[in-house]
Design a protein around this motif. Structure first.
Motif, PDB file in Angstrom:
ATOM      1  N   SER A  39      56.231 -21.905  29.071  1.00 21.44           N
ATOM      2  CA  SER A  39      57.256 -22.919  29.340  1.00 21.44           C
ATOM      3  C   SER A  39      57.947 -23.343  28.053  1.00 21.44           C
ATOM      4  CB  SER A  39      56.604 -24.140  30.004  1.00 21.44           C
ATOM      5  OG  SER A  39      57.417 -25.280  29.823  1.00 21.44           O
ATOM      6  N   VAL A  41      59.890 -25.884  27.622  1.00 23.17           N
ATOM      7  CA  VAL A  41      59.718 -27.335  27.465  1.00 23.17           C
ATOM      8  C   VAL A  41      58.410 -27.626  26.742  1.00 23.17           C
ATOM      9  CG1 VAL A  41      59.306 -29.495  28.714  1.00 23.17           C
ATOM     10  CG2 VAL A  41      61.088 -27.955  29.482  1.00 23.17           C
ATOM     11  N   ASP A  42      57.334 -27.006  27.219  1.00 21.72           N
ATOM     12  CA  ASP A  42      56.025 -27.260  26.624  1.00 21.72           C
ATOM     13  C   ASP A  42      55.932 -26.739  25.201  1.00 21.72           C
ATOM     14  OD1 ASP A  42      53.936 -26.910  29.638  1.00 21.72           O
ATOM     15  OD2 ASP A  42      55.367 -28.410  28.964  1.00 21.72           O
ATOM     16  N   VAL A  45      57.539 -29.261  22.972  1.00 15.49           N
ATOM     17  CA  VAL A  45      56.735 -30.466  22.814  1.00 15.49           C
ATOM     18  C   VAL A  45      55.537 -30.203  21.909  1.00 15.49           C
ATOM     19  CG1 VAL A  45      55.321 -32.179  24.030  1.00 15.49           C
ATOM     20  CG2 VAL A  45      57.482 -31.447  25.010  1.00 15.49           C
ATOM     21  N   PHE A  94      47.564 -21.062  32.364  1.00 14.97           N
ATOM     22  CA  PHE A  94      48.303 -20.319  33.375  1.00 14.97           C
ATOM     23  C   PHE A  94      49.575 -19.731  32.801  1.00 14.97           C
ATOM     24  CE2 PHE A  94      47.066 -19.431  37.410  1.00 14.97           C
ATOM     25  CZ  PHE A  94      46.410 -20.463  38.057  1.00 14.97           C
ATOM     26  N   SER A 123      47.275 -27.889  32.941  1.00 16.62           N
ATOM     27  CA  SER A 123      47.667 -29.100  33.655  1.00 16.62           C
ATOM     28  C   SER A 123      46.635 -29.468  34.714  1.00 16.62           C
ATOM     29  CB  SER A 123      49.043 -28.917  34.295  1.00 16.62           C
ATOM     30  OG  SER A 123      49.072 -27.697  34.975  1.00 16.62           O
ATOM     31  N   GLU A 124      45.696 -28.566  34.957  1.00 19.43           N
ATOM     32  CA  GLU A 124      44.712 -28.830  35.990  1.00 19.43           C
ATOM     33  C   GLU A 124      43.352 -29.111  35.372  1.00 19.43           C
ATOM     34  OE1 GLU A 124      45.598 -27.851  39.378  1.00 19.43           O
ATOM     35  OE2 GLU A 124      47.537 -27.010  38.895  1.00 19.43           O
ATOM     36  N   LYS A 144      46.838 -31.091  30.152  1.00 17.88           N
ATOM     37  CA  LYS A 144      48.231 -31.460  29.911  1.00 17.88           C
ATOM     38  C   LYS A 144      48.594 -32.673  30.764  1.00 17.88           C
ATOM     39  CE  LYS A 144      50.529 -27.121  28.822  1.00 17.88           C
ATOM     40  NZ  LYS A 144      51.424 -26.072  29.345  1.00 17.88           N
ATOM     41  N   PRO A 145      49.563 -33.463  30.393  1.00 19.31           N
ATOM     42  CA  PRO A 145      50.424 -33.256  29.236  1.00 19.31           C
ATOM     43  C   PRO A 145      49.723 -33.599  27.930  1.00 19.31           C
ATOM     44  CG  PRO A 145      51.020 -35.295  30.336  1.00 19.31           C
ATOM     45  CD  PRO A 145      49.978 -34.635  31.178  1.00 19.31           C
ATOM     46  N   VAL A 146      50.000 -32.787  26.912  1.00 13.93           N
ATOM     47  CA  VAL A 146      49.352 -32.967  25.627  1.00 13.93           C
ATOM     48  C   VAL A 146      49.985 -34.150  24.909  1.00 13.93           C
ATOM     49  CG1 VAL A 146      48.743 -31.846  23.467  1.00 13.93           C
ATOM     50  CG2 VAL A 146      49.000 -30.488  25.536  1.00 13.93           C
ATOM     51  N   LYS A 147      49.122 -34.981  24.331  1.00 14.33           N
ATOM     52  CA  LYS A 147      49.624 -36.154  23.640  1.00 14.33           C
ATOM     53  C   LYS A 147      49.365 -36.043  22.138  1.00 14.33           C
ATOM     54  CE  LYS A 147      48.512 -39.262  27.499  1.00 14.33           C
ATOM     55  NZ  LYS A 147      48.785 -38.193  28.425  1.00 14.33           N
ATOM     56  N   LEU A 148      50.000 -36.924  21.408  1.00 16.88           N
ATOM     57  CA  LEU A 148      49.817 -36.965  19.964  1.00 16.88           C
ATOM     58  C   LEU A 148      48.348 -37.216  19.615  1.00 16.88           C
ATOM     59  CD1 LEU A 148      51.417 -36.638  17.439  1.00 16.88           C
ATOM     60  CD2 LEU A 148      51.958 -39.070  17.473  1.00 16.88           C
TER      61      LEU A 148
ATOM     62  N   GLN B  29      54.168 -40.420  29.569  1.00 16.91           N
ATOM     63  CA  GLN B  29      54.455 -39.220  28.776  1.00 16.91           C
ATOM     64  C   GLN B  29      55.874 -39.277  28.219  1.00 16.91           C
ATOM     65  OE1 GLN B  29      52.400 -37.146  27.618  1.00 16.91           O
ATOM     66  NE2 GLN B  29      53.675 -35.495  26.842  1.00 16.91           N
ATOM     67  N   GLN B  32      55.704 -41.093  25.128  1.00 18.37           N
ATOM     68  CA  GLN B  32      55.140 -40.217  24.112  1.00 18.37           C
ATOM     69  C   GLN B  32      56.242 -39.373  23.477  1.00 18.37           C
ATOM     70  OE1 GLN B  32      51.417 -38.555  22.811  1.00 18.37           O
ATOM     71  NE2 GLN B  32      53.201 -39.435  21.828  1.00 18.37           N
ATOM     72  N   PHE B  44      65.303 -35.440  19.537  1.00 20.96           N
ATOM     73  CA  PHE B  44      64.211 -34.690  20.158  1.00 20.96           C
ATOM     74  C   PHE B  44      64.164 -34.891  21.670  1.00 20.96           C
ATOM     75  CE2 PHE B  44      60.413 -32.442  20.603  1.00 20.96           C
ATOM     76  CZ  PHE B  44      59.540 -33.167  21.393  1.00 20.96           C
ATOM     77  N   VAL B  48      64.694 -31.895  24.468  1.00 24.14           N
ATOM     78  CA  VAL B  48      63.648 -31.454  25.386  1.00 24.14           C
ATOM     79  C   VAL B  48      64.095 -31.656  26.836  1.00 24.14           C
ATOM     80  CG1 VAL B  48      61.295 -31.828  26.185  1.00 24.14           C
ATOM     81  CG2 VAL B  48      61.797 -31.924  23.757  1.00 24.14           C
ATOM     82  N   ILE B  51      66.537 -29.039  27.946  1.00 20.67           N
ATOM     83  CA  ILE B  51      65.837 -27.786  28.252  1.00 20.67           C
ATOM     84  C   ILE B  51      65.172 -27.898  29.626  1.00 20.67           C
ATOM     85  CG2 ILE B  51      63.921 -26.273  27.610  1.00 20.67           C
ATOM     86  CD1 ILE B  51      64.437 -27.022  24.714  1.00 20.67           C
ATOM     87  N   GLU B  55      65.802 -25.476  32.819  1.00 22.59           N
ATOM     88  CA  GLU B  55      64.716 -24.721  33.457  1.00 22.59           C
ATOM     89  C   GLU B  55      64.538 -25.144  34.901  1.00 22.59           C
ATOM     90  OE1 GLU B  55      61.618 -23.149  30.148  1.00 22.59           O
ATOM     91  OE2 GLU B  55      60.973 -24.908  31.283  1.00 22.59           O
ATOM     92  N   SER B  90      55.545 -32.717  34.211  1.00 22.11           N
ATOM     93  CA  SER B  90      54.516 -33.602  33.666  1.00 22.11           C
ATOM     94  C   SER B  90      54.642 -33.719  32.154  1.00 22.11           C
ATOM     95  CB  SER B  90      53.125 -33.131  34.099  1.00 22.11           C
ATOM     96  OG  SER B  90      52.450 -32.509  33.069  1.00 22.11           O
ATOM     97  N   SER B  91      55.129 -32.667  31.519  1.00 18.46           N
ATOM     98  CA  SER B  91      55.281 -32.700  30.059  1.00 18.46           C
ATOM     99  C   SER B  91      56.349 -33.658  29.588  1.00 18.46           C
ATOM    100  CB  SER B  91      55.600 -31.305  29.521  1.00 18.46           C
ATOM    101  OG  SER B  91      54.498 -30.460  29.664  1.00 18.46           O
TER     102      SER B  91
END
Lengths: 226, 161
Positions: A39, A41-42, A45, A94, A123-124, A144-148, B29, B32, B44, B48, B51, B55, B90-91
Motif C-alpha cells: 500500500s 499510503v502505508d 506513513v 498481507f 491490520s489484523e 496496524k495502524p502503526v504509530k509513532l 490515527q 497521529q 505531509f 498522504v 494518495i 488509491e 485505518s492508516s
C-alpha cells in the motif's frame, strides 16, 4: 598500530556471516530500515514514522523487490556484496505475490540474511498469525495502524543502549518498562557510543514489566536456536 | 482584522475536526498523521490523504466493476480489494469508511452479492462524505496559512489595527 587495527576489523568482517550484526552505530551510521508494504499510503506513513525517529528508510512495494534489493538471489557472500545493508526489515503481512510471512521465512532461511531482524505489521490482530510469525523468527509483530510510539519503542529496544537483540533470546526478553529505556533523544546520542556486537551482549530484563498495552504485541517464543 | 481571521479560521478547523471525530468519521490515527507533519514535511497530511483518495477511487471502481457483473463470483478478489481499502483507511484514521469495509467483507465472505451491493453503496457514500470534509479541512488550513502569512508583516507595524 592503527593500520593493524583497521586490518583486524576487516578480518572480523570476513568472519561474520551477517554484516549487520557488527552494529556499527557510530556517528556516521543511521539505522537503516527496509520497509515492505504493497500500500502506497502505508509506505508513506511508515517512511515518515521512521524518518522522524532518525532512521534511514528504503520503502519497497513487494517481498520480491525487497529480496532483489537485498541482493538475495546473487551468489555473493555478504562480505563481497558492498552495496545494500539494512539493520531491520519491517514488512506488512498481507501482500499479493509474496506475503510478509513468506518473506520472513526466506530471510530467516538464508545464512547470509537471517541475522537481519524482521518485524511484521498487520491490520489484523490474529493470535495464530502472530504466533506463526514469532515462531518463524520474527522479532516483533505490530498491529496496524502503526504509530509513532510503536516505532520509537521498536527502535529503542532494538538499537538503543539497552539493545538486547541477540541470537540467544530469552523468554519475556522484550518486556521492558518504557520509562527505563532511553527516550528517542537519548537513543540518538547513544548511537555514537562504541558499538557492541549483539553476540556478546547478554540481556537480563526479566525484572521489568511490560507497558506496551496499546500495541497488541505478544511474545510467546522461548529461547531461540543456538 | 486579518489577525481575527487567522483565529477564526483556526477555530473553524478545530470545530470541523471535532465534528468529524464526534461523528466517528475520523479517529486518533488522523491526529497521529498531523503529529508527523512539521517544517521538514509541511504538507505531509494532505500528501498522504491525496494518495489515499487516489488509491481508494481505484479500489471503489474495481469493486463496482466486479459487482455489476451478474455472474460475479470472484469473492476472493473482492476480499483482496477490501483488505487494501480497510488497511489504507485505518492508516489515515478514516474510521467509518473502514467499518463499512468490515461489514462489506463479512457479506463477501458469505458470498452474499446483494449484501455486497448494499455495502458498496454505503461505502461510496461514506467515502464521498469523508472526501468532502477533508477537502473542506484542507481549504480552511490553506486559508489560515495565507492569512497568517499576510498578518506577520502587519505585526511589525505597531500602529496597524
Amino acid at each position: 598500530m592503527a593500520i593493524n587495527g583497521v586490518f583486524s576489523r576487516f578480518k572480523m568482517l570476513d568472519k561474520n556471516e551477517g554484516v549487520n550484526n557488527l552494529s556499527p552505530f557510530t556517528d556516521s551510521h543511521e539505522v537503516h530500515v527496509l520497509a515492505v508494504d504493497d500500500s502506497l499510503v502505508d509506505r508513506k506513513v511508515i517512511e515518515r514514522l521512521l524518518k522522524i525517529t532518525s532512521c534511514k528508510v528504503t520503502a519497497v512495494e513487494s517481498g520480491r523487490r525487497a529480496l532483489q534489493i537485498l541482493g538475495f538471489d546473487e551468489e555473493k557472500t555478504s562480505v563481497g556484496f558492498d552495496g545494500f545493508k539494512v539493520d531491520l526489515i519491517i514488512t506488512d503481512y498481507f501482500m499479493p505475490g509474496m506475503t510478509g510471512y513468506e518473506l520472513l521465512k526466506k530471510i530467516k532461511g538464508s545464512s547470509n540474511f537471517r541475522e537481519i531482524p524482521v518485524v511484521i505489521m498487520s491490520s489484523e490482530n490474529v493470535l495464530a498469525r502472530i504466533d506463526r510469525c514469532l515462531e518463524e523468527g520474527a522479532e516483533d509483530f505490530i498491529v496496524k495502524p502503526v504509530k509513532l510510539s510503536d516505532v520509537r519503542r521498536l527502535k529503542s529496544y532494538m538499537f538503543g543502549e539497552n539493545r538486547i537483540h541477540t541470537k540467544d533470546r530469552e523468554f519475556n526478553k522484550r518486556k521492558i518498562d518504557v520509562s527505563l529505556s532511553p527516550s528517542s533523544d537519548e537513543v540518538m546520542s547513544n548511537q555514537s557510543s562504541p558499538s557492541i556486537s549483539p553476540r556478546s551482549f547478554s540481556s537480563s530484563p526479566t525484572s521489568h514489566s511490560t507497558t506496551f498495552l496499546d500495541s497488541h504485541i505478544r511474545r510467546l517464543k522461548t529461547s531461540n536456536h543456538d | 482584522m486579518l489577525g481575527l481571521s487567522v483565529d477564526r479560521l483556526r477555530a473553524d478547523m478545530n470545530r470541523l475536526l471535532a465534528l468529524l471525530f464526534h461523528q466517528g468519521v475520523l479517529d486518533e490515527q488522523f491526529l497521529q498523521l498531523q503529529q508527523l507533519q512539521d517544517e521538514s514535511s509541511p504538507n505531509f497530511v494532505s500528501e498522504v490523504v491525496n494518495i489515499y483518495f487516489h488509491e481508494s477511487e481505484k479500489l471503489l471502481r474495481n469493486l463496482r466493476g466486479l459487482l455489476v457483473d451478474k455472474e460475479f463470483s470472484d469473492y476472493k478478489k473482492m476480499g483482496i480489494h477490501l483488505n487494501q481499502f480497510m488497511g489504507s483507511s485505518s492508516s489515515i484514521g478514516a474510521q467509518r469508511v473502514r467499518n463499512v469495509c468490515v461489514a462489506f467483507r463479512a457479506a463477501s465472505e458469505q458470498n452474499n452479492r446483494a449484501g455486497c451491493l448494499r455495502a458498496l453503496e454505503l461505502l461510496e457514500y461514506e467515502y464521498c462524505y469523508l472526501k468532502n470534509k477533508l477537502h473542506e479541512l484542507f481549504q480552511i488550513e490553506q486559508q489560515r496559512i495565507l492569512a497568517a502569512g499576510v498578518r506577520y508583516p502587519q505585526q511589525q507595524q505597531p500602529n496597524n489595527p
